[in-house]
Motif scaffolding. Structure first.
Motif, mmCIF file in Angstrom:
data_model
loop_
_atom_site.group_PDB
_atom_site.id
_atom_site.type_symbol
_atom_site.label_atom_id
_atom_site.label_comp_id
_atom_site.label_asym_id
_atom_site.label_seq_id
_atom_site.Cartn_x
_atom_site.Cartn_y
_atom_site.Cartn_z
ATOM 1 N N LEU A 125 33.116 34.535 67.148
ATOM 2 C CA LEU A 125 31.839 33.806 67.058
ATOM 3 C C LEU A 125 31.863 32.786 65.927
ATOM 4 O O LEU A 125 31.287 31.690 66.062
ATOM 5 C CB LEU A 125 30.686 34.789 66.876
ATOM 6 C CG LEU A 125 30.389 35.685 68.082
ATOM 7 C CD1 LEU A 125 29.212 36.608 67.797
ATOM 8 C CD2 LEU A 125 30.109 34.853 69.331
ATOM 9 N N ALA A 126 32.538 33.093 64.829
ATOM 10 C CA ALA A 126 32.644 32.119 63.737
ATOM 11 C C ALA A 126 33.409 30.881 64.188
ATOM 12 O O ALA A 126 33.023 29.739 63.884
ATOM 13 C CB ALA A 126 33.327 32.759 62.531
ATOM 14 N N LEU A 127 34.493 31.088 64.926
ATOM 15 C CA LEU A 127 35.264 29.966 65.437
ATOM 16 C C LEU A 127 34.468 29.189 66.488
ATOM 17 O O LEU A 127 34.489 27.955 66.525
ATOM 18 C CB LEU A 127 36.585 30.457 66.016
ATOM 19 C CG LEU A 127 37.586 31.049 65.012
ATOM 20 C CD1 LEU A 127 38.723 31.755 65.737
ATOM 21 C CD2 LEU A 127 38.127 29.967 64.084
ATOM 22 N N SER A 128 33.752 29.908 67.343
ATOM 23 C CA SER A 128 32.948 29.246 68.376
ATOM 24 C C SER A 128 31.860 28.392 67.744
ATOM 25 O O SER A 128 31.583 27.273 68.210
ATOM 26 C CB SER A 128 32.323 30.292 69.305
ATOM 27 O OG SER A 128 33.316 31.031 69.979
ATOM 28 N N GLN A 129 31.255 28.896 66.704
ATOM 29 C CA GLN A 129 30.209 28.125 66.029
ATOM 30 C C GLN A 129 30.776 26.824 65.471
ATOM 31 O O GLN A 129 30.143 25.763 65.548
ATOM 32 C CB GLN A 129 29.591 28.955 64.918
ATOM 33 C CG GLN A 129 28.384 28.305 64.236
ATOM 34 C CD GLN A 129 27.701 29.247 63.271
ATOM 35 O OE1 GLN A 129 28.363 30.017 62.561
ATOM 36 N NE2 GLN A 129 26.383 29.222 63.233
ATOM 37 N N ALA A 130 31.997 26.885 64.956
ATOM 38 C CA ALA A 130 32.634 25.677 64.432
ATOM 39 C C ALA A 130 32.880 24.658 65.536
ATOM 40 O O ALA A 130 32.784 23.441 65.307
ATOM 41 C CB ALA A 130 33.944 26.037 63.737
ATOM 42 N N VAL A 131 33.206 25.121 66.749
ATOM 43 C CA VAL A 131 33.423 24.203 67.875
ATOM 44 C C VAL A 131 32.184 23.347 68.100
ATOM 45 O O VAL A 131 32.280 22.139 68.365
ATOM 46 C CB VAL A 131 33.780 24.993 69.151
ATOM 47 C CG1 VAL A 131 33.760 24.080 70.380
ATOM 48 C CG2 VAL A 131 35.150 25.638 69.013
ATOM 49 N N GLY A 132 31.005 23.957 67.977
ATOM 50 C CA GLY A 132 29.763 23.225 68.214
ATOM 51 C C GLY A 132 29.425 22.197 67.163
ATOM 52 O O GLY A 132 28.467 21.432 67.324
ATOM 53 N N GLN A 133 30.194 22.144 66.087
ATOM 54 C CA GLN A 133 29.922 21.197 64.998
ATOM 55 C C GLN A 133 30.765 19.928 65.095
ATOM 56 O O GLN A 133 30.726 19.094 64.195
ATOM 57 C CB GLN A 133 30.162 21.903 63.660
ATOM 58 C CG GLN A 133 29.213 23.073 63.437
ATOM 59 C CD GLN A 133 29.631 23.992 62.300
ATOM 60 O OE1 GLN A 133 30.727 23.852 61.746
ATOM 61 N NE2 GLN A 133 28.773 24.933 61.942
ATOM 62 N N HIS A 134 31.539 19.802 66.198
ATOM 63 C CA HIS A 134 32.383 18.617 66.381
ATOM 64 C C HIS A 134 32.090 17.990 67.730
ATOM 65 O O HIS A 134 31.793 18.674 68.707
ATOM 66 C CB HIS A 134 33.867 18.980 66.259
ATOM 67 C CG HIS A 134 34.271 19.299 64.859
ATOM 68 N ND1 HIS A 134 34.890 18.392 64.030
ATOM 69 C CD2 HIS A 134 34.123 20.427 64.126
ATOM 70 C CE1 HIS A 134 35.117 18.950 62.850
ATOM 71 N NE2 HIS A 134 34.663 20.185 62.884
ATOM 72 N N GLU A 135 32.213 16.694 67.789
ATOM 73 C CA GLU A 135 31.884 15.955 69.001
ATOM 74 C C GLU A 135 32.954 16.150 70.076
ATOM 75 O O GLU A 135 34.150 16.177 69.791
ATOM 76 C CB GLU A 135 31.761 14.461 68.676
ATOM 77 C CG GLU A 135 31.305 13.613 69.862
ATOM 78 C CD GLU A 135 31.158 12.146 69.514
ATOM 79 O OE1 GLU A 135 30.751 11.365 70.396
ATOM 80 O OE2 GLU A 135 31.459 11.782 68.357
ATOM 81 N N GLY A 136 32.467 16.271 71.317
ATOM 82 C CA GLY A 136 33.367 16.252 72.463
ATOM 83 C C GLY A 136 34.270 17.453 72.584
ATOM 84 O O GLY A 136 35.421 17.323 73.007
ATOM 85 N N THR A 137 33.770 18.643 72.251
ATOM 86 C CA THR A 137 34.606 19.836 72.222
ATOM 87 C C THR A 137 34.127 20.903 73.209
ATOM 88 O O THR A 137 32.993 20.859 73.690
ATOM 89 C CB THR A 137 34.659 20.434 70.809
ATOM 90 O OG1 THR A 137 33.317 20.590 70.326
ATOM 91 C CG2 THR A 137 35.441 19.529 69.875
#
Length: 579
Positions: free
Chosen positions: A224-236
């Motif tokens: 979940l920590a890694l998934s949350q980081a995905v949402g902080q970058h464009e086009g991912t």
């Protein structure tokens, strides 16, 4: 002046709209004009008459493993020949980058892992890949300007874990500082162009030492920590595999997928949804994850193959048979000892019991050994058996099918190639596929192109599917079929200006003959570095493939051009938010 003008094509533009006849003008890699036949006034450096041919967008394969192959084969064969102009790699948690520069041996670990888990040739990985990078961006830079296809890559969870934790990635849990470092490395990789995160929790994924791969040891909190980081970058995006992908999800797996997608606010795709009318509960159970994700503010997309892709088996080398519960203990023995054990009726009986048990899940499909077809053989004792069905040979010998199969393989020192006949090639299963394809969270894909090279050849699904739609089963109209291969995956990944034939879009185009479009049979060739084997399949009826306006295929043959682009998140993809 136009660079090229395609005249009089039957345009199937990828949107699902009715086909129409049109002239299509290309300049500087883009589509600059769509006009009625004969109405284009601007001169062109070259023209071609496409009367009677279908022009479509280039196909987008959403699940490949071309991460290594593109270094020795910039044409991503056989995919490019089958009209695929864009490939998504870095799937299932496995990537060649990042690599920790303080541990040079990590490259060897990665090679052996890719050999075991994705069926890549170790010799090809050693001889055909430069391995000169550390960061994910450096890996992408090594490919820049050297591919004939457009290629984008997720960053693999296993690589992130190995980079930060070293050997402790297998079996260990990160400290808070290590988890922070892993998240930071993911963010860096996405800033350098990674499309997002891929991960696996599948019980079938083991490394070169036979241990569960690194991401299988990750906790829910880490994912979940890694998934949350995905949402902080464009086009991912997120791509993920769990054990239930092979058969039916557990409640815990559904909850994990839903939470990963929802916390990221990004789509999560998984593969592969196996559709079989003999298991009617599977599709509703698997798609329950999608409905729950939408309710939670996420989206879960199931990839499914629109064709049957045979995968050969062997008692001599690692394959899906090793993944049947209890079978790996026997099939991992040295060959002489393996032959002795397989000759024991009690051992065979226990193997059959395990193969037909509920714990075998989807691998129960492999347990009907009478339906296997004998492929290549290597001994005088097996002369004339190639192409024959095991049950017929067993009837002649008065033995049960599994004992007969073992006898044949043992005569070849277990080198015999075995082809199980599909169990889901019945009308009811094809009707169920057609109905399932209409679901908004089901998408065609799952070819695994670039992996399992001598076992299967999923890359030709595009041309074989079109041949099916035009001339055989006709399960969906051609306009829908093309949309499913082009705009649908392009929209899922947020590809900028790709997936449809429209003015301003990149000129990724396929011109094909509707009377001939198809895929030839898979044949074994030895053209990898180190003379390693792989299965190849030639396209039929593909007149031309253009990538970024440059012709890469003409009349089913490669031109040698390498106009592909390494597609980076943000620059080449836009955010597809689920919120």
């Amino acid at each position: 002046m136009l660079d090229h003008l395609i005249q009089g094509a039957t345009l199937v533009d990828g949107t699902g709209a009715p086909s129409r006849t049109a002239d299509v003008g290309i300049r500087a890699g883009r589509i600059v004009s769509l006009a009625a036949p004969g109405s284009t006034d601007e001169p062109a450096a070259t023209t071609e008459d496409a009367t009677g041919l279908i022009l479509s967008p280039g196909f987008v394969d959403p699940h490949t493993h071309y991460d290594a192959q593109l270094f020795w084969d910039p044409y991503a064969t056989p995919s490019l020949g089958h009209g695929v102009t864009t490939v998504a790699g870095g799937n299932c948690g496995f990537t060649l980058a990042p690599l920790n520069p303080s541990r040079p041996d990590d490259a060897d670990y990665t090679r052996r892992m890719m050999c075991r888990v994705e069926g890549m040739s170790l010799a090809a990985l050693e001889e055909g890949v430069p391995w000169g990078w550390s960061s994910f961006g450096e890996y992408l830079n090594a490919l820049d300007g050297h591919t004939a296809v457009n290629a984008g890559f997720m960053v693999g969870h296993c690589a992130l874990r190995r980079y930060v934790m070293g050997p402790d990635a297998i079996g260990g849990q990160p400290t808070p500082a290590q988890l922070d470092a892993m998240v930071a490395l993911l963010r860096q990789s996405m800033a350098e162009g990674a499309w997002g995160l891929s991960t696996t929790q599948s019980s079938t994924h083991s490394d070169g030492d036979g241990q569960p791969v690194a991401s299988r040891h990750a906790s829910r909190e880490e994912l979940l920590a890694l998934s949350q980081a995905v949402g902080q970058h464009e086009g991912t995006q997120i791509e993920a595999i769990v054990a239930g992908c092979l058969d039916q999800f557990s409640d815990e797996e559904i909850s994990l997928f839903v939470d990963m997608s929802a916390i990221a606010g990004r789509p999560l795709n998984w593969n592969v949804l196996t559709i079989d009318a003999a298991v009617p509960a599977r599709v509703p159970r698997q798609l329950l994850a999608s409905s729950r994700a939408r309710a939670a503010g996420g989206r879960i997309v199931a990839l499914t193959m629109p064709i049957l892709t045979p995968m050969n088996m062997s008692l001599g080398t690692f394959c899906a048979l090793n993944l049947i519960p209890g079978w790996g203990e026997v099939l991992s023995l040295p060959v002489p000892e393996r032959i002795t054990r397989l000759a024991d009726p009690e051992v065979r009986a226990e193997m059959l019991r395990r193969a037909n048990s509920p714990e075998a899940g989807v691998f129960r499909r492999l347990a009907d050994f009478g339906r296997y077809v004998i492929g290549d053989t290597y001994s005088e004792a097996n002369a004339g058996l190639s192409g024959r069905v095991v049950r017929d040979i067993a009837a002649e010998r008065g033995r049960d099918p599994f004992a007969t199969l073992v006898e044949i393989c043992s005569a070849d020192q277990l080198r015999t190639v075995l082809w199980p006949m599909p169990t889901d090639n019945d009308p009811a299963s094809w009707d169920l596929r057609r109905d399932t394809w209409q679901h908004p969270d089901v998408m065609l894909g799952g070819s695994d192109a670039g992996a399992h090279l001598d076992r299967m050849c999923g890359a030709p699904y595009t041309t074989r599917f079109l041949g099916d739609c035009l001339r055989r089963r006709r399960l969906v109209p051609i306009e829908q079929a093309v949309r499913m291969l082009t705009a649908d995956p392009a929209e899922l990944f947020g590809l900028r200006d790709r997936g449809t034939v429209a003015v301003g879009n990149h000129a990724d185009l396929v011109l094909f003959d509707p009377e001939r479009i198809d895929a030839g049979p898979a044949t074994l060739v030895h053209d990898l570095p180190g003379d390693s084997p792989r299965l190849d399949s030639r396209a039929e009826g593909v007149v031309s493939v253009r990538v970024n306006g440059v012709e890469t295929v003409r009349d089913d043959k490669l031109t040698g051009a390498v106009p592909g682009t390494v597609l980076r998140s943000g620059r080449d993809t836009r955010t597809v938010s689920t919120r």
